[in-house]
Design a protein around this motif. Structure first.
Motif, PDB file in Angstrom:
ATOM      1  N   ILE B 382      -7.089   5.587  -9.242  1.00  0.00           N
ATOM      2  CA  ILE B 382      -6.008   5.575  -9.106  1.00  0.00           C
ATOM      3  C   ILE B 382      -5.659   6.484  -9.803  1.00  0.00           C
ATOM      4  N   ARG B 387      -3.880   9.596  -7.058  1.00  0.00           N
ATOM      5  CA  ARG B 387      -3.430   9.953  -6.069  1.00  0.00           C
ATOM      6  C   ARG B 387      -2.626   8.079  -6.234  1.00  0.00           C
ATOM      7  N   THR B 388      -1.580   8.388  -6.370  1.00  0.00           N
ATOM      8  CA  THR B 388      -0.213   6.927  -5.625  1.00  0.00           C
ATOM      9  C   THR B 388       0.162   6.907  -4.689  1.00  0.00           C
ATOM     10  N   GLY B 389       1.125   5.649  -4.609  1.00  0.00           N
ATOM     11  CA  GLY B 389       0.661   5.774  -2.960  1.00  0.00           C
ATOM     12  C   GLY B 389       2.921   5.898  -2.990  1.00  0.00           C
TER      13      GLY B 389
END
Lengths: 228, 389
Positions: B382, B387-389
């Motif tokens: 990640i 990219r993090t949610g």
């Protein structure tokens, strides 16, 4: 039995000393052969959920059982092997390796298999032809349009014949026409090749291509819409 | 095993950076080889010194001369087989820049005491019979285009001719040494020529013997022989100090400062500088490939494979530059040897030097690559994909 089963899944992040509960006791089942669109506002936890299901990230609590295997209990190398075998990824930014040609990019996942060089080449070529880019195999990503790059990424995702394709905003960086081509491909993968597809999207038109829309909000499951 | 094509493609992705770093490495390795070869040349005499030869010099200094009468007395010491007088002449050919070593010695003993001196052109006998005959090393003969039979006028700096003319020598033979303790650039001539010129007033300069070269008898204990010689002259008129040939050579090298250490330090400094350059290149490359690291891990490549990919890039880059540098060092050995000629006789790029250079290159490759490799290895998918949610 559902292909994907999530039970009481919790995921938190700490930012600036504050703990954010991105997924909160989430329960969700997804069937094999389904085409799911995950929708929700920013920060609703949809990408986090996709990452957990793809084994890219680890849940703090709960169970994630996919095809009978609890991936939450798997460790690094085991999880990497599982990913290579079971999951294909399609990212918003395509994420092709810029120094490799389209064919070499598609061949990458096959380097982890026992296939010979000629077999790998053959498989990659077939995948590229399936996405309509058989004549672009020697092109580098920088020589392709955004739509073509994403189609190469889809070819890479399906070349190792995974049961699950995870797509994070696959049309987010594309114009409408290219986006439609990509969505048509994903639908074809689902209908013709019975791949289970889980797609995160903000785009309602894209979500309409799925069979099921799962709405998320603040880390919890909202409504589930069955389209077909 | 990381995808090898990826290793090379990523290396060549920034061609200018790759070429510049590789050339820097090549030049640094070339310099290392040259410096190491100079150290080897300096120490060659020490390493190749004969075990049955001793040097007797003044206890005060190498530049204080010993009485002629010491020779026969040393010859009587138990364990001594032969004694030869040996004087540094310190002249030059035509111009002070044409400097090379000349020694006056007891010519009839030279061959027995220094069997490594092999005549390759001309005849020993010719050298022995003519008072003005000399024996010239191959390197000096080649440098000045000299042949057997040529006259070779030398201007005496330490022993000038009183009328200002040159010392005239006739080249009786050209030699080549089979060992490194004698270089191929020296001129040997009859001690008597010098002695008689000084006695007659034809030449001027310090009187006495520079050093005595002592050949010990087979089976003699060098330490005991040296003690006996030193004890013999303890009460003067001139106290002496006996050493083995190896010690004498080492002392001679140290007289010009600790050159090997100095030269090695320069080499070490060059290597540290190039390590930093390689490290900088690898840090930039690793930063550029962060996303690729994430993609590969997402596709199922293990942490070790992804880390090794960066380590192999570093090793490949350093080996490319290193091998180029080694090739340059080997290719330039002959011209360098000719260029350094009489100043650094015995210049040679040895297998040991090449092995050292190769190990240094691998070391630099490892050190420059291990940091980025460990970082890539431990980075989460990640984080790498940002990219993090």
């Amino acid at each position: 039995m559902a292909l994907i089963q999530l039970r009481k899944v919790v995921k938190t992040y700490t930012r600036g000393g504050e703990t954010l509960r991105v997924l909160d006791q989430l329960d969700l089942d997804m069937e094999a052969g389904g085409f799911y669109a995950l929708m929700g506002p920013s920060g609703s936890g949809k990408t986090t959920l996709l990452n957990l299901i793809g084994g890219l990230d680890r849940a703090d609590e709960g169970q994630i059982v996919i095809d009978g295997e609890d991936i939450a209990a798997m460790r690094g190398p085991e999880l990497a092997e599982w990913r290579a075998e079971k999951v294909g990824f399609v990212f918003q930014g395509f994420n092709l390796i810029p120094v490799l040609t389209a064919q070499e990019n598609v061949e990458l996942p096959l380097l982890l298999t026992k296939l010979s060089r000629s077999q790998r080449r053959e498989h990659a070529q077939t995948a590229l032809e399936l996405v309509g880019l058989g004549d672009r195999r020697t092109h580098r990503p920088s020589q392709l349009s955004g739509g073509q790059e994403q189609r190469v990424a889809i070819a890479r995702a399906l070349v190792s014949d995974p049961m699950l394709v995870l797509a994070d905003e696959p049309t987010g960086d594309l114009d409408r026409k290219s986006a439609d081509d990509v969505l048509r491909l994903l639908r074809q993968l689902n209908e013709q090749y019975q791949k289970t597809i889980l797609m995160v999207t903000h785009d309602m038109a894209a979500a309409q291509q799925a069979k099921t829309i799962v709405h998320m909000d603040k880390g919890r499951l909202g409504s589930i819409e069955q389209l077909r | 095993m990381p995808p090898l094509q990826l290793v090379w493609r990523n290396l060549l992705k920034r061609k200018t950076r790759f070429v510049l770093t590789t050339l820097s490495l090549a030049i640094a390795v070339f310099l290392l080889c040259v410096l190491q070869s100079l150290v080897v040349a300096l120490n060659a005499g020490v390493k190749a010194a004969a075990v049955n030869r001793l040097i007797v010099q003044s206890k005060v200094s190498l530049f204080v001369y010993l009485p002629q009468s010491y020779g026969p007395k040393i010859e009587q010491v138990e364990g001594v087989e032969s004694v030869m007088r040996w004087n540094w002449f310190g002249g030059y050919y035509q111009d002070p820049s044409n400097f090379f070593a000349q020694f006056a010695c007891d010519q009839e003993k030279l061959r027995a005491i220094y069997p490594e001196i092999e005549v390759i052109d001309g005849a020993w006998e010719d050298f022995l019979t003519d008072r003005k005959a000399c024996l010239v090393g191959e390197a000096t003969a080649n440098k000045y285009g000299l042949r057997v039979g040529d006259n070779f006028p030398i201007i005496g700096a330490l022993f000038p001719k009183t009328d200002g003319t040159t010392w005239d020598f006739r080249i009786a033979a050209i030699y080549k040494s089979t060992k490194k303790n004698v270089d191929d650039a020296t001129l040997f001539f009859h001690y008597k020529y010098l002695e008689q010129a000084l006695e007659s007033g034809e030449g001027s300069g310090p009187e006495g013997v520079g050093i005595f070269v002592v050949q010990t008898a087979p089976g003699a204990d060098n330490t005991e022989v040296m003690s006996r010689i030193d004890a013999l002259f303890e009460q003067g008129p001139q106290a002496v100090q006996s050493t083995t040939e190896a010690e004498f050579q080492a002392q001679f090298v140290s007289m010009i400062g600790n050159v090997p250490l100095f030269v090695s330090s320069i080499g070490g400094g060059v290597m540290v500088a190039i390590l930093l350059a390689a490290l900088n290149t690898m840090l930039m490359a690793a930063r550029e490939q962060t996303r690729d690291v994430g993609v590969l891990k997402a596709l199922g490549f293990g942490d070790a494979v992804v880390g090794n990919m960066l380590l192999m890039q570093s090793l490949a880059m350093c080996l490319t530059g290193g091998l180029l540098g080694i090739a340059l060092a080997v290719g330039s050995e002959e011209p360098m040897s000719k260029m350094l000629g009489t100043v650094f006789p015995g210049y040679e790029v040895t297998q040991g030097t090449l092995l050292t250079a190769a190990l240094v290159v691998v070391g630099i490759g490892f050190l420059a690559g291990i940091g980025p490799a460990l970082r890539a290895r431990s980075m989460s998918v990640i984080a790498a994909l940002r990219r993090t949610g």
